[in-house]
Write an enzyme that holds these catalytic residues in place. Structure first.
Site, PDB file in Angstrom:
ATOM      1  CB  ALA A  62      12.468   3.047  -2.284  1.00  0.00           C
ATOM      2  NE  ARG A 117      -3.416 -39.154  -1.422  1.00  0.00           N
ATOM      3  CZ  ARG A 117      -3.465 -38.516  -2.600  1.00  0.00           C
ATOM      4  NH1 ARG A 117      -4.535 -37.809  -2.926  1.00  0.00           N
ATOM      5  NH2 ARG A 117      -2.473 -38.627  -3.452  1.00  0.00           N
ATOM      6  N   GLY A 163      12.322   0.451   9.397  1.00  0.00           N
ATOM      7  CA  GLY A 163      11.317  -0.434   8.796  1.00  0.00           C
ATOM      8  C   GLY A 163       9.951   0.019   9.267  1.00  0.00           C
ATOM      9  CB  SER A 164       7.861  -1.082  12.123  1.00  0.00           C
ATOM     10  OG  SER A 164       7.825  -2.434  11.759  1.00  0.00           O
ATOM     11  CG  PHE A 219      14.031  -6.045   2.109  1.00  0.00           C
ATOM     12  CD1 PHE A 219      13.799  -7.351   1.704  1.00  0.00           C
ATOM     13  CD2 PHE A 219      15.025  -5.801   3.044  1.00  0.00           C
ATOM     14  CE1 PHE A 219      14.538  -8.401   2.234  1.00  0.00           C
ATOM     15  CE2 PHE A 219      15.775  -6.837   3.576  1.00  0.00           C
ATOM     16  CZ  PHE A 219      15.526  -8.145   3.168  1.00  0.00           C
ATOM     17  CD  GLU A 245       1.641  -2.672   0.327  1.00  0.00           C
ATOM     18  OE1 GLU A 245       0.578  -2.076   0.562  1.00  0.00           O
ATOM     19  OE2 GLU A 245       1.943  -3.141  -0.762  1.00  0.00           O
ATOM     20  N   GLY A 246       3.424  -2.831   6.240  1.00  0.00           N
ATOM     21  CA  GLY A 246       3.032  -2.844   7.654  1.00  0.00           C
ATOM     22  C   GLY A 246       2.935  -4.274   8.134  1.00  0.00           C
TER      23      GLY A 246
HETATM   24  C1  LIG Z   1      10.079  -9.354   0.227  1.00  0.00           C
HETATM   25  C2  LIG Z   1       9.945  -7.991   0.818  1.00  0.00           C
HETATM   26  C3  LIG Z   1       9.485  -6.963   0.025  1.00  0.00           C
HETATM   27  C4  LIG Z   1       9.389  -5.666   0.545  1.00  0.00           C
HETATM   28  N1  LIG Z   1       8.995  -4.639  -0.293  1.00  0.00           N
HETATM   29  C5  LIG Z   1       9.074  -3.361   0.164  1.00  0.00           C
HETATM   30  C6  LIG Z   1       8.829  -2.258  -0.723  1.00  0.00           C
HETATM   31  O1  LIG Z   1       8.475  -2.424  -1.897  1.00  0.00           O
HETATM   32  N2  LIG Z   1       9.041  -1.003  -0.254  1.00  0.00           N
HETATM   33  C7  LIG Z   1       9.443  -0.759   1.042  1.00  0.00           C
HETATM   34  O2  LIG Z   1       9.613   0.404   1.398  1.00  0.00           O
HETATM   35  N3  LIG Z   1       9.646  -1.788   1.913  1.00  0.00           N
HETATM   36  C8  LIG Z   1       9.485  -3.067   1.508  1.00  0.00           C
HETATM   37  N4  LIG Z   1       9.721  -4.111   2.367  1.00  0.00           N
HETATM   38  C9  LIG Z   1      10.114  -3.821   3.738  1.00  0.00           C
HETATM   39  C10 LIG Z   1       8.971  -4.085   4.725  1.00  0.00           C
HETATM   40  O3  LIG Z   1       7.972  -3.123   4.564  1.00  0.00           O
HETATM   41  C11 LIG Z   1       9.621  -4.068   6.132  1.00  0.00           C
HETATM   42  O4  LIG Z   1      10.375  -5.248   6.246  1.00  0.00           O
HETATM   43  C12 LIG Z   1       8.566  -3.996   7.215  1.00  0.00           C
HETATM   44  O5  LIG Z   1       7.997  -2.719   7.229  1.00  0.00           O
HETATM   45  C13 LIG Z   1       9.148  -4.273   8.593  1.00  0.00           C
HETATM   46  O6  LIG Z   1      10.271  -3.516   8.847  1.00  0.00           O
HETATM   47  P1  LIG Z   1      11.603  -4.198   9.380  1.00  0.00           P
HETATM   48  O7  LIG Z   1      11.886  -5.366   8.512  1.00  0.00           O
HETATM   49  O8  LIG Z   1      12.651  -3.175   9.524  1.00  0.00           O
HETATM   50  O9  LIG Z   1      11.229  -4.767  10.792  1.00  0.00           O
HETATM   51  P2  LIG Z   1      11.176  -3.992  12.178  1.00  0.00           P
HETATM   52  O10 LIG Z   1      10.418  -2.723  12.044  1.00  0.00           O
HETATM   53  O11 LIG Z   1      12.560  -3.928  12.712  1.00  0.00           O
HETATM   54  O12 LIG Z   1      10.318  -4.983  13.043  1.00  0.00           O
HETATM   55  C14 LIG Z   1      10.811  -6.221  13.531  1.00  0.00           C
HETATM   56  C15 LIG Z   1       9.676  -6.900  14.293  1.00  0.00           C
HETATM   57  O13 LIG Z   1       9.236  -6.065  15.381  1.00  0.00           O
HETATM   58  C16 LIG Z   1       7.850  -5.795  15.269  1.00  0.00           C
HETATM   59  N5  LIG Z   1       7.567  -4.423  15.709  1.00  0.00           N
HETATM   60  C17 LIG Z   1       8.181  -3.289  15.285  1.00  0.00           C
HETATM   61  N6  LIG Z   1       7.639  -2.210  15.888  1.00  0.00           N
HETATM   62  C18 LIG Z   1       6.664  -2.681  16.697  1.00  0.00           C
HETATM   63  C19 LIG Z   1       5.723  -2.066  17.612  1.00  0.00           C
HETATM   64  N7  LIG Z   1       5.691  -0.739  17.763  1.00  0.00           N
HETATM   65  N8  LIG Z   1       4.867  -2.866  18.281  1.00  0.00           N
HETATM   66  C20 LIG Z   1       4.879  -4.218  18.127  1.00  0.00           C
HETATM   67  N9  LIG Z   1       5.748  -4.848  17.291  1.00  0.00           N
HETATM   68  C21 LIG Z   1       6.609  -4.101  16.595  1.00  0.00           C
HETATM   69  C22 LIG Z   1       7.541  -5.963  13.788  1.00  0.00           C
HETATM   70  O14 LIG Z   1       6.175  -6.251  13.580  1.00  0.00           O
HETATM   71  C23 LIG Z   1       8.447  -7.123  13.407  1.00  0.00           C
HETATM   72  O15 LIG Z   1       7.847  -8.330  13.755  1.00  0.00           O
HETATM   73  C24 LIG Z   1       9.746  -5.412   1.888  1.00  0.00           C
HETATM   74  C25 LIG Z   1      10.172  -6.480   2.707  1.00  0.00           C
HETATM   75  C26 LIG Z   1      10.278  -7.735   2.193  1.00  0.00           C
HETATM   76  C27 LIG Z   1      10.749  -8.839   3.079  1.00  0.00           C
END
Ligand SMILES: Cc1cc2nc3c(=O)[nH]c(=O)nc-3n(C[C@H](O)[C@H](O)[C@H](O)COP(=O)(O)OP(=O)(O)OC[C@H]3O[C@@H](n4cnc5c(N)ncnc54)[C@H](O)[C@@H]3O)c2cc1C
Length: 421
Positions: A138, A300, A145-146, A172, A398-399
């Site tokens: 977690a 087909r 997120g990112s 998540f 995972e990124g």
């Molecule tokens: C089904 C599912 C399972 C998951 N399982 C896990 C888990 O087991 N453990 C866990 O910890 N997390 C988990 N996650 C979370 C997942 O790792 C995050 O959703 C992911 O890291 C993206 O973070 P965010 O959703 O907050 O998006 P954000 O970070 O808010 O990003 C939103 C958008 O902006 C883009 N972006 C962000 N920063 C930049 C940048 N610097 N340059 C260019 N583009 C950028 C991103 O690529 C994305 O398209 C899971 C998510 C899902 C949907």
């Protein structure tokens, strides 16, 4: 160097998984997609036997040398290659069911990457015995997120210094329910021991299932991979033993900047180990989509002519050839990332590269499959529309694709994360 010949033990394992995939997983794939929240116990019990027989290797986690020694395993030269082949074959059958496989998964990988020998033995032995168990990791929070440095979950020492007290909210979490509540598993929680220090304060903590103060607050209803549970977990004054901080205790008591580097590097090391598996899962879906589309069109009367000059190809032939070429390119990158791990070499660049490529290819190929099959492809009569939904996650967790592209660009161009963000 990559040896293109598939080693015999991998070949045997693939044959076994192919049987399981075709006869056990595929027939139930639609059911668990439509009955999100129900657990596929027939599959779980069957695959658990294999996980245990393989010395606790979890199909989503390559054991380190230390763990293998502790479990009395011999070290195969191609363990990570075996892993990506297995994940690919299970995901060919169904990616959601694959993600519900019991074992260490991302949580176990974090223990492998950052734990001491004693911690690896203590936390991972459970995957070699007894009933099915899960582990999760977690990291993600509502505002982080990112940008993992933005996590707000805290871990503070109790007054007597014997326990960590965790407070915060994680969202998540893949396998969160099974790991935190419904098996004797654990969740690796990333929390900060110094909120003002950003990445510097981040550390991983193992929270055993059922620990008071850890609550599964919500189960997500998802677009794809519905056989796998994804949970939000809340920590409220959740007390865990001091020894459940992963890594050396000395680091924590020492210089915080050292803690910082070790803590965050631990997260990155975990991803180096697991991103090739995510790529492999994406490519299992890709192969399923590709094979099904080719067979459907062949029935087909639409056949692909190989070696025909570009200007003589039909539009469908060109699509199928491009799908196939992209699939192969992504698979070779994945094999390279896994092979480097087997050789004990650093694979950060290759792990991110294969994940970027495979995530994009899986989405492209599955979407093309739906397109080429016409209305049938979009209908729930076939699994193709499901594969398109299942593929999407590989470019998110995972990124994300963008974040892994940043990792690749930094490595290729020699920029630090501060210089290129
Ligand atoms: C089904 C599912 C399972 C998951 N399982 C896990 C888990 O087991 N453990 C866990 O910890 N997390 C988990 N996650 C979370 C997942 O790792 C995050 O959703 C992911 O890291 C993206 O973070 P965010 O959703 O907050 O998006 P954000 O970070 O808010 O990003 C939103 C958008 O902006 C883009 N972006 C962000 N920063 C930049 C940048 N610097 N340059 C260019 N583009 C950028 C991103 O690529 C994305 O398209 C899971 C998510 C899902 C949907």
């Amino acid at each position: 160097m990559i040896d293109f010949e598939v080693p015999t033990p991998i070949d045997h394992q693939m044959k076994r998984i192919a049987m399981l995939g075709e006869h056990v997983m595929r027939p139930i794939a639609r059911y668990y997609d439509e009955h999100e929240g129900e657990r596929p116990w027939d599959y779980i019990n069957m695959i658990w036997q294999t996980v245990r027989e393989q010395g606790g290797r979890t199909l989503a986690l390559p054991n380190s040398d230390e763990t293998r020694k502790a479990n009395g395993e011999k070290r195969p030269r191609f363990q990570n290659l075996m892993l990506v082949h297995s994940v690919e074959a299970l995901s060919w059958a169904d990616a959601g069911l694959y993600l519900s496989t019991p074992g260490g998964a991302l949580g176990g990988a974090a223990v492998e990457a950052v734990g001491t020998s004693e911690q690896k033995a203590r936390f991972l032995k459970r995957f070699t015995e007894g009933e099915p168990k899960w582990a999760a990791m977690a990291m993600t929070e509502p505002q982080a997120g990112s940008d993992t440095a933005a996590i707000r979950t805290t871990a503070r020492l109790s007054d007597d210094g014997k326990e960590w007290i965790i407070n915060g909210e994680k969202i998540f979490v893949t396998g969160g329910l099974m790991s935190a509540k419904e098996s004797k598993g654990f969740v690796v929680v990333w929390a900060t021991i110094d909120p003002s220090a950003g990445r510097a304060g981040m550390k991983p903590f193992v929270v055993e299932a059922g620990t008071p103060g850890m609550t599964v607050a919500k189960i997500e209803h998802k677009h794809g991979i519905r056989a796998s549970d994804t949970a939000a977990i809340v920590f409220q004054d959740c007390r865990i033993p001091y020894e459940n901080l992963l890594g050396s205790a000395e680091v924590v008591r020492g210089d915080l900047s050292e803690t910082a580097r070790k803590g965050f590097k631990g997260a990155m090391k975990t991803f180096d180990a697991t991103r090739p598996s995510v790529a492999a899962s994406a490519l299992g879906i890709t192969r399923a989509s590709l094979e099904f589309t080719a067979a459907y069109l062949k029935e087909r009367g639409v056949l692909v002519r190989y070696g025909v000059p570009l200007h003589q190809q039909t539009a469908i032939e060109r699509d199928l050839l491009q799908m196939e070429a992209q699939h192969r390119a992504a698979w070779l990158l994945t094999l390279q990332a896994a092979s480097k791990m087997d050789a004990g070499e650093e694979n950060t660049l290759e792990a991110s590269m294969c994940k970027v490529k495979a995530g994009a290819v899986a989405n492209y190929v599955a979407q093309k499959a739906v397109e080429l099959l016409g209305p049938e492809g979009y209908s729930c009569k076939l699994l193709v529309e499901k594969w398109m939904r299942d593929a999407r996650i590989n470019d998110i967790y995972e990124g994300t694709g963008q974040i892994n592209r940043l990792v690749v660009a930094r490595r290729l161009l020699g920029y630090s994360s501060k210089e290129l963000r």
